[in-house]
Design a protein around this motif. Structure first.
Motif, mmCIF file in Angstrom:
data_model
loop_
_atom_site.group_PDB
_atom_site.id
_atom_site.type_symbol
_atom_site.label_atom_id
_atom_site.label_comp_id
_atom_site.label_asym_id
_atom_site.label_seq_id
_atom_site.Cartn_x
_atom_site.Cartn_y
_atom_site.Cartn_z
ATOM 1 N N GLU A 1 -3.641 9.432 22.825
ATOM 2 C CA GLU A 1 -3.852 8.092 22.325
ATOM 3 C C GLU A 1 -5.342 7.780 22.248
ATOM 4 O O GLU A 1 -6.155 8.341 22.974
ATOM 5 C CB GLU A 1 -3.167 7.080 23.244
ATOM 6 N N ARG A 38 0.078 -2.911 22.307
ATOM 7 C CA ARG A 38 0.687 -1.576 22.422
ATOM 8 C C ARG A 38 1.296 -1.371 23.800
ATOM 9 O O ARG A 38 2.409 -0.873 23.944
ATOM 10 C CB ARG A 38 -0.358 -0.486 22.162
ATOM 11 N N GLU A 86 5.188 -0.774 24.790
ATOM 12 C CA GLU A 86 5.611 0.433 25.510
ATOM 13 C C GLU A 86 6.207 0.111 26.883
ATOM 14 O O GLU A 86 6.689 1.016 27.579
ATOM 15 C CB GLU A 86 4.398 1.369 25.703
#
Length: 457
Positions: free
Chosen positions: A10, A67, A71
Motif C-alpha cells: 500500500e 481507507r 478496511e
C-alpha cells in the motif's frame, strides 16, 4: 526513492500537499515556516500532545482515514490519524498517541501494523477518545450510562499519563501545558491532601504531578508559583514514603534556587536531597542529579575545587548500578550531566572547557528534547561570544531559534535575551550580528505573550 509502507504494497499514509497554507485553517504561511501550521494554530493545538484535539468533520474524509475505516482496521486508522496533514507536516509521534490510549510505543506499533483489533471494549474506548463519528464506524457505540463514580486505585493517574505529559513538556514547553497539569491535580490530588483513604502510591503520583507543575511554572517564568508546587510536592512525597522521590524534589528546589542566583539555598537543597538518599544506593541517577545540582550551587558561590569534586561524584553515581526507576522519576542521563558540567564551567569562567563539553553533546541530545537542545545551543553560543567568536556563534543562535519555534518556554527566551546582550558589543565588528539581533527582537515581540502571569493553581 519512495518510502516503503507498513502495509506491504500500500502507499504511504501521508498524502503530500503542494499548498503553502496552514493545514488547519488554510491561512498563508511564512516562507521559513516548515511546520505546516500558522502561529495561532500552532498555539491553539498544543493540547493535542496530552489529549486528542478537536478536529473538523472533514478530517475523517481524508483518503487514508477513509481507507482504514473501510478496511475495519483500527490500527491503520490510528496510523492514518497520526499522519493526517491537519497535524502539520510532521506526523504525531507514536509515543504521544500511545500515551492517550494507555499503551506503550511498542504496543501501539504492533496495533498499527498487526492484525485488526477485535476487542469491542478497546474499539469503543479508542473511538470515543479520538471522537470518531459513529456513522463512520463498523461497530456500534453503546449509550453512556449515568452512574456514580467510585474513586480508588484505578482513579490514580498511571505511568502513561505522566510519560505523555513529560514528553509533551520537552517538545512544546511548560507554558502550553501548565493548565492541563493543574486540571489533573484538581481531579487527583485533593483527596490525597485531605488525608482520604487513597493508597500510598496516590500520594507519590500527586507529588509527581505537583513537581511537574512546578517545572512548568518555572519554564513559564513564574518562580514563586514553581516554589509553591515544589513544596507541596515535597510534602506529598514524604507522606508517600518514597524517599527517592523526596530527594528528587529537593533537587528541583535546588535548580530553582540556582536559577534565581541563590547559591546558599541551592547548596542546602541539594545536600538535603543527598542526605535523604544516604542509605539508598539504588537511586544512582537521582544521586547523580543531586551531586550535579550541588556543583552548580558551589559554582555560583565561586567554590571551584568543591564544584569539580561534586561533578566527579555525579559522574561516579551515574555509572553506579541502580534498580529500575518508578514512573514518577524524571530522567537524568549522561547528556543531562554534561549540560550541568557546562553550566558550572561557564559560571566559573572556563569558557574553553565549556565549549569543548557542549561541542561534544550538541548533536547527541535525544530526539524530542526540543527545549534541552535549544538551551544547549544557546549556552554554546554564549561561551563562543565570550571567547570573541561571535561570527561562529551566530549560526548556532539561528539553529536554536529554529528549534524553539512555537516553544512555550520563558527560560529559553531569557537565554536568548542574554545572548542578545552579549552580541551588542559585536555589532560593528561582525556583519552577521545586526541581522541576527533584528531576528531576535522580532522573536521577543512574537513571544511577548509568555510574560503573561500564569493563573494561580
Amino acid at each position: 526513492m519512495g518510502r516503503s509502507s507498513a502495509y506491504g504494497g500500500e502507499p504511504p499514509v501521508s498524502e503530500p500537499s503542494t499548498t503553502t497554507g496552514c493545514a488547519r485553517c488554510g491561512g498563508r504561511l511564512a516562507r521559513d515556516n516548515h511546520t505546516g501550521r500558522c502561529a495561532p494554530c500552532h498555539t491553539a493545538e498544543r493540547g493535542r500532545l496530552v489529549a486528542p484535539p478537536e478536529v473538523p468533520g472533514r478530517f475523517w474524509e481524508h483518503g487514508p482515514v477513509r481507507r482504514a475505516l473501510t478496511e475495519r482496521h483500527f490500527g491503520r486508522l490510528l496510523r492514518a490519524y497520526r499522519h493526517h496533514p491537519y497535524h502539520g507536516r510532521q506526523p504525531l509521534p507514536q509515543t504521544i498517541v500511545a500515551g492517550w490510549l494507555g499503551l506503550t510505543q511498542a504496543q501501539l506499533s504492533r496495533v498499527e501494523t498487526g492484525a485488526p483489533v477485535v476487542h469491542l471494549d478497546r474499539l469503543v474506548r479508542w473511538a470515543r477518545l479520538l471522537q470518531v463519528p459513529a456513522a463512520q464506524l463498523w461497530f456500534r457505540l453503546p449509550q453512556p450510562r449515568t452512574e456514580s463514580v467510585v474513586i480508588g486505585d484505578d482513579a490514580v493517574p498511571d505511568s502513561h499519563l505522566l510519560q505523555a505529559l513529560r514528553s509533551a513538556d520537552r517538545q512544546i514547553g511548560g507554558r502550553h501545558l501548565y493548565a492541563t497539569v493543574v486540571a489533573h491535580l484538581d481531579r487527583f490530588s485533593q483527596r490525597a491532601l485531605e488525608g482520604g483513604s487513597w493508597p500510598r502510591r496516590a500520594f507519590a503520583v500527586a507529588a509527581s504531578m505537583h513537581e511537574m507543575a512546578g517545572w512548568m511554572a518555572h519554564d513559564s517564568g513564574s518562580p514563586r508559583l514553581a516554589d509553591r508546587h515544589f513544596r507541596d510536592a515535597l510534602g506529598l512525597a514524604e507522606r508517600s514514603g518514597e524517599t527517592g522521590l523526596a530527594g528528587q524534589i529537593r533537587g528541583s528546589l535546588s535548580h530553582l534556587a540556582s536559577h534565581q542566583g541563590e547559591a546558599v539555598a541551592a547548596i542546602s537543597h541539594a545536600v538535603s536531597g543527598l542526605n535523604v538518599l544516604a542509605d539508598d544506593r539504588t537511586a544512582g541517577s537521582t544521586r547523580a542529579r543531586l551531586f550535579a545540582l550541588h556543583a552548580r550551587g558551589l559554582a555560583l558561590a565561586g567554590r571551584t575545587d568543591e564544584c569539580h569534586a561534586a561533578l566527579q561524584q555525579a559522574e561516579r553515581a551515574l555509572t553506579a548500578p541502580h534498580a529500575p526507576r518508578a514512573e514518577w522519576f524524571s530522567p537524568f542521563d549522561a547528556n543531562s550531566l554534561q549540560v550541568d558540567v557546562a553550566r558550572c564551567l561557564l559560571r566559573l569562567g572556563d569558557l574553553t572547557a565549556a565549549v569543548d563539553v557542549l561541542d561534544g553533546i550538541i548533536d547527541e541530545q535525544p530526539v524530542g528534547r526540543v527545549r534541552s537542545q535549544a538551551l544547549a545551543r544557546l549556552l554554546l553560543a554564549a561561551a563562543m561570544i565570550g571567547q570573541g567568536r561571535a561570527d561562529e556563534a551566530c549560526p548556532v543562535v539561528h539553529q536554536a531559534m529554529e528549534q524553539s519555534t512555537g516553544l512555550g518556554s520563558a527560560v529559553v527566551v531569557d537565554h536568548m535575551r542574554q545572548v542578545a546582550l552579549l552580541l551588542r558589543s559585536h555589532v560593528r565588528r561582525c556583519a552577521e550580528v545586526p541581522p541576527l539581533l533584528d531576528r531576535l527582537q522580532q522573536t521577543f515581540q512574537e513571544r511577548n505573550w509568555l510574560a503573561t502571569p500564569l493563573p494561580n493553581a
